[in-house]
Each structure stands twice: as structure tokens, then as C-alpha cells.
Design an enzyme around this catalytic site. Structure first.
Site, mmCIF file in Angstrom:
data_model
loop_
_atom_site.group_PDB
_atom_site.id
_atom_site.type_symbol
_atom_site.label_atom_id
_atom_site.label_comp_id
_atom_site.label_asym_id
_atom_site.label_seq_id
_atom_site.Cartn_x
_atom_site.Cartn_y
_atom_site.Cartn_z
ATOM 1 N N TYR A 76 -4.830 -0.070 -14.003
ATOM 2 C CA TYR A 76 -3.798 -0.833 -14.817
ATOM 3 C C TYR A 76 -4.423 -1.065 -16.247
ATOM 4 C CZ TYR A 76 -2.918 -1.428 -9.916
ATOM 5 O OH TYR A 76 -2.839 -1.319 -8.204
ATOM 6 N N TYR A 103 3.305 -5.441 -1.937
ATOM 7 C CA TYR A 103 2.720 -4.325 -2.556
ATOM 8 C C TYR A 103 2.081 -3.531 -1.381
ATOM 9 C CZ TYR A 103 -0.938 -1.985 -5.100
ATOM 10 O OH TYR A 103 -1.690 -0.911 -5.653
ATOM 11 N N ASP A 161 2.081 -2.684 7.123
ATOM 12 C CA ASP A 161 1.067 -2.390 6.096
ATOM 13 C C ASP A 161 -0.263 -3.253 6.292
ATOM 14 O OD1 ASP A 161 -0.673 -1.872 3.987
ATOM 15 O OD2 ASP A 161 0.905 -1.617 2.631
ATOM 16 N N LYS A 177 -8.505 -0.215 2.976
ATOM 17 C CA LYS A 177 -9.688 -1.141 2.514
ATOM 18 C C LYS A 177 -10.695 -1.507 3.200
ATOM 19 C CE LYS A 177 -6.728 -3.074 -1.180
ATOM 20 N NZ LYS A 177 -5.352 -3.007 -1.494
HETATM 21 C C1 LIG Z 1 -4.397 -1.872 -1.594
HETATM 22 C C2 LIG Z 1 -3.194 -1.831 -0.823
HETATM 23 C C3 LIG Z 1 -2.668 -0.545 -0.669
HETATM 24 C C4 LIG Z 1 -3.003 0.641 -1.478
HETATM 25 O O1 LIG Z 1 -4.118 1.187 -1.140
HETATM 26 P P1 LIG Z 1 -5.066 2.061 -2.139
HETATM 27 O O2 LIG Z 1 -6.339 2.346 -1.309
HETATM 28 O O3 LIG Z 1 -5.432 1.189 -3.317
HETATM 29 O O4 LIG Z 1 -4.165 3.238 -2.416
HETATM 30 C C5 LIG Z 1 -1.355 -0.462 0.168
HETATM 31 N N1 LIG Z 1 -0.819 -1.761 0.786
HETATM 32 C C6 LIG Z 1 -1.808 -2.997 0.548
HETATM 33 C C7 LIG Z 1 -1.059 -4.032 1.629
HETATM 34 C C8 LIG Z 1 -2.707 -2.954 -0.172
HETATM 35 O O5 LIG Z 1 -3.302 -4.108 -0.333
#
Ligand SMILES: *Cc1c(COP(=O)(O)O)cnc(C)c1O
Length: 444
Positions: A32, A164, A265, A294
Site C-alpha cells: 500500500y 477485508y 474467510d 496467514k
Molecule cells: C490477509 C487476508 C486476506 C488476503 O490474504 P493474502 O495472503 O494477503 O493475499 C484475505 N482475507 C482475510 C480475512 C485476510 O485477513
């Protein structure tokens, strides 16, 4: 033993910190960030345990306690001997082979382990290389499922505001549309259906009016909705908000009733961060599709996974194109899969829930003084996540400097100063991180 001085290995003199920063500024994008960079990043020489060691002291500090777990991922800290060993062992076999037509033990065992520990009913695993791609795959699975079962009009997504889901195209389209990082693209992105933000508070009772709002929207759009996609319990980079697990049960029921798939997610929330192994466990539900990333590899390598139920997979398999047309080059990467497996076993081999509770207690105590500060709107803690929300945009440079002076690494954004420390952070270091958050809130 590998020879560190292999004759073919070029001998490159190390860069001084100023040289490195000059090249960084000239050539390297940061997350960013503008080009060239405006704020000087700190140069990290190495990391171990919960500490980042800087190449040159900053505000008198050579080491910083990591309050960010490298964006939720390094749950066991850095250079953990068990994880280092897992990578070294796998390196001795192979670092990578393609996954088309080939398979290997690390990927197979990891997939089986994920099926075992995620909510019952998720049976099939697609391994990819980052969270955003895992979300792309989830969306593709859902759209393709409906196309295959003869309902090709179901192509849109519904989510609630404040979310997000990553930075590639489909994930961007379900990130919070206002004030977020992707607002710029609102005219170009596929237009999805947005519900209001879920009411705040993990312990708050389910608000029937909000549940009705969800029902009205889902009912109105059911004919065109492929899936509802949300972050369960904690909305991360969209605003660090918590909501009651009861809303996930509401979504599960509505999705069943109106024939819409439910995607959770769990890329930020997975692997214990919220106090449950997966945030879905707080609600006792199984989504149709779930994304993890993550912390999957303990912060060692980039890997993510999309899991789905047999219903979703069978739907795809019955279609005119009975395959999932996705296959990243580094799919199932053996190094990443090995360290992911080791990280999961390391987590489950200890009383991780107790460790998260311990950190939660430390964060509650240490962040409490922030409530009394002028300019602080809210202080909230859930699991190993602590958030101080200001009533103004944070002054990043001042807040970061204040945290570094206290000896901790933080990365505030918008009006939020927050921390999600590694689970191995000792009490004294949790207290230090809290002092840094409070200082950052005071000065930022
Ligand atoms: C970080 C994140 C993503 C994206 O993951 P990247 O490995 O950065 O592409 C998607 N969803 C959530 C909830 C996240 O915290």
C-alpha cells in the site's frame, strides 16, 4: 551438510543499512505504498522468538518485540526450532515439484490434517499460494457449482460492510466499499450486494432487526447470489471489529433456506487467534467453503487453502466442465506444506487455548489505561487480539515512533492501533506491547 561456501555461490558483500535503504526507496514497492517510498522502513537483520533485530538502532532500540505476528501469521514466533527443522528436512528431499500429475506426502498429509481440524463436513482441499488466491478459488468454486447444477445466473456475492478479503479482483469486490483501500476501484469491480456492518460486540445478543436485514437482502437477491462471504467473528483489515457468533448461525440458516452457499474467510481468524481453533467453532457451524492462510505455515512461507464440502465439489463434478479450472504453479509447495503441518502439530501439541487466554488477560490489563486517554474511542480485546480505536486518523509516523521507543513493533492503520502478538509472547513482553500501544495512542 550443505556447504555454505559452494564454489558456484557468488560472494556478495553485505549492504550497509544506508545502501540498502537507498536501493529500497529507488526500486522496491512496499504494501500500500507510493513509489518512491515516503516513509523509511526499518531494516530487519534477523528475528528470533518474539523479537525483531534491527540492522541499525531506531529510537535507541536494536530489538523490537513483535506485536503484529507479521500480519497474523507468525503464531509461534520466529526461528522456532521445530519449524526450522521441518523446512530443513524437507529441503533435503525437494523444495518444489509441480502438482499437476504429481503428488507428495507433505501436501497430502497437510490436506488430511486440515480436513481433520476444520469444522466437520469440509472434506476437500485446494492448496494455493496466498490468501487472496484462496478467496478467488472459493468464489470460483461457488460460481462453478451453481453453473454446473444448472443455475448459471447465480454469480453475485453478498457480504456485510467492514470486511477485508484480499487485494486481487474478486476479493477487492467484497472488501468494505467505503473508505477502504479499494474504494478507487468501485466503478470497475463487479458490483456485489452489501449488508450493513454486523452490530459490534462478541458478547452482544443477536439483534433481531439486523437478522431481518440479512434475511431481506438474501431473499431479494437469492436468484442471483452464488454465495455469502464473510469473515467470521473478527473483521480484520476492514476495521478490526468483533461481532457475535450468533450472526454466523443466522447466515447459515438463511443460506440453507434460500439456496446460497456460505463462504467463511478464516484467513486472519484461523488457528486459534480468536480463542477458538477456527472462528466458526464459536458458532458451531460448518460453512460450504472455508479459506485459511496467514498463520497456516506459522508465518514461514506463503500458502493458503480453500476447503469445501462434498456438496460443492459434487456440483462442480457434475457440470459440462467437470473440473475446477485452477492450478497455481506453486500449488501444494512441499516446503510450505511441511512447515504448515509442523506448525499445526506444534499448535495442537500444546494447550494453545490457555496461551491465547493468557495473552487475552494480559492485553485486557495492559490496554485498559488507553480508555482514559483523550482521543480514544474504544478499547477492545478478543483472544490474542487487542485494538485501540481513536476518534481521528492515526499519525502513522508519530505512533510508530512512540511504539518503537517502548521497544515494540506495531503497524497502525486508519484510526486503529492494534496488536496480535505471537502466542508464545511471555507476559512481560505482552505488557511491553501494551505500553507501546498506549504510547502510540497517546502520541498518534
Ligand atoms: C490477509 C487476508 C486476506 C488476503 O490474504 P493474502 O495472503 O494477503 O493475499 C484475505 N482475507 C482475510 C480475512 C485476510 O485477513
Amino acid at each position: 551438510m550443505p556447504d555454505p561456501h559452494h564454489p558456484l555461490r557468488p560472494q556478495v558483500p553485505p549492504l550497509s543499512a544506508p545502501e540498502l535503504l537507498a536501493l529500497d526507496r529507488q526500486h522496491v514497492w512496499h504494501p500500500y505504498g507510493p513509489m518512491p517510498g515516503r516513509q523509511e522502513p526499518l531494516v530487519v537483520a534477523s528475528a528470533s522468538g518474539v523479537r525483531l533485530r534491527l540492522a541499525a538502532p531506531a529510537h535507541g532500540r536494536e530489538e523490537l518485540v513483535d506485536g503484529m505476528s507479521s500480519w497474523w501469521s507468525a503464531i509461534h514466533g520466529y526461528r522456532h526450532p521445530v519449524l526450522d527443522e521441518a523446512v530443513r528436512e524437507q529441503l533435503g528431499r525437494m523444495s518444489h515439484v509441480m502438482f499437476g500429475g504429481l503428488t507428495h506426502e507433505p501436501a497430502v498429509r497437510l490436506a488430511a490434517k486440515l480436513v481433520e481440524i476444520t469444522p466437520a463436513g469440509l472434506e476437500h482441499v485446494f492448496l494455493s499460494d496466498s490468501g487472496s488466491v484462496a478467496v478467488e478459488v472459493a468464489v470460483k468454486m461457488c460460481l462453478q457449482h451453481w453453473r454446473s447444477v444448472g443455475r448459471p445466473g447465480k454469480t453475485r456475492l453478498l457480504t456485510w460492510r467492514g470486511g477485508y478479503h484480499g487485494d486481487t479482483w474478486q476479493p477487492m469486490a467484497v472488501c468494505d466499499p467505503d473508505g477502504g483501500m479499494h474504494e478507487l476501484w468501485s466503478g470497475a469491480l463487479p458490483r456485489q450486494v452489501f449488508a450493513d456492518e454486523p452490530p459490534a460486540g462478541f458478547d452482544a445478543p443477536v439483534d433481531p432487526a439486523y437478522a431481518d436485514h440479512l434475511r431481506t437482502l438474501i431473499a431479494a437477491h437469492a436468484h442471483e447470489l452464488a454465495a455469502v462471504i464473510v469473515e467470521p467473528v473478527v473483521q480484520g483489515a476492514g476495521g478490526m471489529r468483533y461481532h457475535a457468533p450468533g450472526y454466523l448461525r443466522v447466515l447459515r440458516e438463511l443460506c440453507d433456506e434460500y439456496e446460497v452457499l456460505l463462504v467463511l474467510d478464516e484467513i486472519a481468524t484461523g488457528f486459534g487467534r480468536t480463542g477458538a481453533l477456527f472462528a466458526a467453532d464459536h458458532a458451531g457451524i460448518t460453512p460450504d467453503v472455508m479459506c485459511v492462510g496467514k498463520a497456516l505455515t506459522g508465518g514461514y512461507l506463503s500458502m493458503a487453502a480453500t476447503l469445501c464440502t462434498p456438496k460443492v465439489a459434487d456440483g462442480i463434478s457434475r457440470g459440462e466442465v467437470p473440473v475446477l479450472a485452477h492450478g497455481p504453479t506453486f500449488m501444494g509447495n512441499p516446503l510450505a506444506a511441511s512447515v504448515a503441518l509442523a506448525s499445526i502439530e506444534l499448535l495442537l501439541g500444546q494447550d494453545w487455548a490457555q496461551e491465547v487466554k493468557r495473552i487475552e488477560a494480559g492485553l485486557r490489563e495492559g490496554l485498559a489505561p488507553a480508555s482514559a486517554l483523550p482521543g480514544v474511542r474504544d478499547v477492545r480485546v478478543l483472544g490474542a487480539i487487542g485494538v485501540v480505536q481513536l476518534d481521528h486518523p492515526v499519525d502513522m509516523a508519530a505512533a510508530t515512533a512512540a511504539a518503537v521507543r517502548e521497544g515494540a513493533w506495531l503497524r497502525p492503520f486508519r484510526d486503529l492501533i492494534y496488536t496480535m502478538p505471537p502466542f508464545v509472547t511471555p507476559d512481560g513482553d505482552v505488557a511491553r506491547i501494551c505500553r507501546a500501544v498506549v504510547a502510540a495512542a497517546r502520541e498518534g
